[in-house]
Design a protein around this motif. Structure first.
Motif, mmCIF file in Angstrom:
data_model
loop_
_atom_site.group_PDB
_atom_site.id
_atom_site.type_symbol
_atom_site.label_atom_id
_atom_site.label_comp_id
_atom_site.label_asym_id
_atom_site.label_seq_id
_atom_site.Cartn_x
_atom_site.Cartn_y
_atom_site.Cartn_z
ATOM 1 N N GLU A 92 4.010 78.011 -4.150
ATOM 2 C CA GLU A 92 5.125 78.181 -3.213
ATOM 3 C C GLU A 92 5.308 79.676 -2.968
ATOM 4 N N GLY A 93 4.638 80.200 -1.918
ATOM 5 C CA GLY A 93 4.678 81.640 -1.693
ATOM 6 C C GLY A 93 4.054 82.357 -2.874
ATOM 7 N N PRO A 94 4.770 83.331 -3.474
ATOM 8 C CA PRO A 94 4.208 84.024 -4.626
ATOM 9 C C PRO A 94 4.292 83.217 -5.920
ATOM 10 N N PHE A 95 5.018 82.112 -5.890
ATOM 11 C CA PHE A 95 5.319 81.391 -7.114
ATOM 12 C C PHE A 95 4.281 80.304 -7.419
ATOM 13 N N ARG A 96 4.211 79.947 -8.687
ATOM 14 C CA ARG A 96 3.441 78.792 -9.140
ATOM 15 C C ARG A 96 4.412 77.832 -9.807
ATOM 16 N N ASP A 97 4.507 76.619 -9.273
ATOM 17 C CA ASP A 97 5.386 75.600 -9.834
ATOM 18 C C ASP A 97 4.567 74.618 -10.657
ATOM 19 N N LEU A 98 5.006 74.392 -11.888
ATOM 20 C CA LEU A 98 4.332 73.472 -12.791
ATOM 21 C C LEU A 98 5.253 72.296 -13.090
ATOM 22 N N ASP A 99 4.825 71.088 -12.769
ATOM 23 C CA ASP A 99 5.531 69.889 -13.226
ATOM 24 C C ASP A 99 4.987 69.547 -14.605
ATOM 25 N N VAL A 100 5.871 69.473 -15.591
ATOM 26 C CA VAL A 100 5.422 69.307 -16.975
ATOM 27 C C VAL A 100 6.133 68.144 -17.649
ATOM 28 N N LEU A 101 5.489 67.624 -18.666
ATOM 29 C CA LEU A 101 6.072 66.622 -19.556
ATOM 30 C C LEU A 101 6.183 67.248 -20.933
ATOM 31 N N VAL A 102 7.366 67.170 -21.521
ATOM 32 C CA VAL A 102 7.617 67.781 -22.821
ATOM 33 C C VAL A 102 8.198 66.749 -23.784
ATOM 34 N N ASP A 103 7.561 66.574 -24.930
ATOM 35 C CA ASP A 103 8.136 65.830 -26.055
ATOM 36 C C ASP A 103 8.509 66.864 -27.109
ATOM 37 N N CYS A 104 9.732 66.820 -27.609
ATOM 38 C CA CYS A 104 10.163 67.885 -28.513
ATOM 39 C C CYS A 104 11.223 67.392 -29.478
ATOM 40 N N SER A 105 11.490 68.226 -30.475
ATOM 41 C CA SER A 105 12.544 67.933 -31.433
ATOM 42 C C SER A 105 13.894 68.293 -30.847
ATOM 43 N N SER A 106 14.938 67.709 -31.423
ATOM 44 C CA SER A 106 16.289 68.073 -31.046
ATOM 45 C C SER A 106 16.493 69.557 -31.306
ATOM 46 N N GLY A 107 17.207 70.228 -30.416
ATOM 47 C CA GLY A 107 17.428 71.661 -30.567
ATOM 48 C C GLY A 107 16.446 72.511 -29.790
ATOM 49 N N THR A 108 15.431 71.876 -29.178
ATOM 50 C CA THR A 108 14.477 72.606 -28.348
ATOM 51 C C THR A 108 15.067 72.794 -26.956
ATOM 52 N N TYR A 109 14.943 73.988 -26.409
ATOM 53 C CA TYR A 109 15.431 74.275 -25.059
ATOM 54 C C TYR A 109 14.238 74.370 -24.112
ATOM 55 N N VAL A 110 14.156 73.423 -23.167
ATOM 56 C CA VAL A 110 13.040 73.428 -22.224
ATOM 57 C C VAL A 110 13.120 74.656 -21.332
ATOM 58 N N ARG A 111 14.324 75.106 -21.000
ATOM 59 C CA ARG A 111 14.464 76.321 -20.189
ATOM 60 C C ARG A 111 13.907 77.535 -20.936
ATOM 61 N N ALA A 112 14.001 77.529 -22.296
ATOM 62 C CA ALA A 112 13.417 78.622 -23.074
ATOM 63 C C ALA A 112 11.894 78.541 -23.058
ATOM 64 N N LEU A 113 11.336 77.324 -23.005
ATOM 65 C CA LEU A 113 9.886 77.191 -22.850
ATOM 66 C C LEU A 113 9.443 77.807 -21.528
ATOM 67 N N ALA A 114 10.214 77.548 -20.450
ATOM 68 C CA ALA A 114 9.897 78.130 -19.141
ATOM 69 C C ALA A 114 9.959 79.649 -19.205
ATOM 70 N N ARG A 115 11.013 80.155 -19.818
ATOM 71 C CA ARG A 115 11.177 81.613 -19.957
ATOM 72 C C ARG A 115 10.019 82.223 -20.735
#
Length: 307
Positions: free
Chosen positions: A169-192
């Motif tokens: 998308e223009g300069p950006f790369r968008d990734l659709d992802v599937l995440v299985d994780c433990s409680s307390g995991t922040y998916v937004r922190a994975l993105a960061r």
């Protein structure tokens, strides 16, 4: 259907699995569920950010006592990560941190390596807009007040982090992802952290929780569906009654009449020889309570039989 001025009988106890809409807080959903179910005794297990959609588990009546005992320690998400820009909140609602970066030079192998580094047992610094308390105040309250929020890294487990689709998308790369994780995991922190590791920045643009513990989107209903039920029948229906909820969430133990009566009054049962919390059902098929083996007996964890 009860009239506007009539007092309604309380609903039966159980769980309501809701497909939370975007823009609603978990508290918003609880407030609406109280009206749709006709009771104040509604609570939620595990919050979802306002931007997120998907599975939110609510307890109704006596089942509110069950919420703290549910094993909701694993979760699954579908998410979209945008590479090429970091934000102050690690999601699309935050202010950009700098200018967009062209991700055209970031190869698939580099993305795959970055994801591998964020999979398994990792130490993750939660997002500054998380609900973690810092000196008695939520981190997001401090961050939105302009304070610098520094949170300590904590151990989490990311069991699966798969790229399902990629778009430019223009300069950006968008990734659709599937995440299985433990409680307390922040998916937004994975993105960061994925964006930071690739040197281009990253943030979350969409998040949908598809599973929490044993509860999935297959059991979840939208607010609109629940409202239609309430309009037609005077009250929305449960996703799982109390007996079914315990049967889904815990191993089962059947008790005879004397054992069931004793547990209903808080007395222990003979040890069952099974680790962890177990749901005990009486001869009538209804749940009596939860027990766990301790010091040679199956001691009550929670009594669920009606008073």
């Amino acid at each position: 259907m009860a009239g506007r001025g009539e007092r309604r009988e309380p609903p039966p106890p159980g769980l309501l699995v809701v497909d939370k809409p975007a823009g609603w807080t978990s508290h918003d959903v609880v407030g609406r569920a109280r009206r749709l179910m006709g009771t104040r005794k509604v609570g939620h297990a595990g919050t979802l950010d306002p931007m997120a959609t998907g599975v939110l588990v609510l307890g109704v009546e006596r089942a509110t006592k069950l919420l703290g005992h549910l094993a909701l320690d694993t979760k699954s998400y579908l998410a979209t990560i945008r590479l090429g820009l970091a934000t102050g909140t690690d999601d699309a609602e935050g202010e950009p941190l700098g200018e967009p970066v062209d991700t055209g030079q970031v190869g698939e192998s580099a993305v795959a390596e970055g994801i591998r580094a964020l999979t398994g047992d990792i130490a993750q610094v939660p997002s500054s807009v998380s609900a973690i308390k810092v000196d008695g105040r939520r981190a997001y309250e401090r961050a939105r007040a302009g304070e610098d929020v520094a949170l300590a890294a904590r151990p989490v487990t990311v069991g699966r982090f798969d790229v399902l689709a990629t778009r430019t998308e223009g300069p950006f790369r968008d990734l659709d992802v599937l995440v299985d994780c433990s409680s307390g995991t922040y998916v937004r922190a994975l993105a960061r952290d994925l964006g930071a590791g690739l040197g281009v920045g990253g943030h979350l643009t969409a998040l949908r929780r598809t599973r929490v513990g044993p509860f999935t989107l297959a059991q979840a209903r939208t607010i609109e569906t629940l409202a239609q039920e309430e309009e037609a029948a005077g009250r929305a229906s449960l996703s799982l009654d109390l007996d079914a909820a315990v049967a889904v969430a815990f191993p089962r133990r059947d008790a005879d009449a004397d054992e069931a009566a004793g547990l209903a009054h808080g007395r222990p049962l003979p040890a069952g020889g099974r680790a962890g919390t177990v749901g005990v059902f009486g001869p009538d098929g209804h749940v009596v309570g939860l027990v766990a083996d301790d010091r040679g007996a199956a001691r009550p964890v929670l009594v669920l039989a009606p008073a």
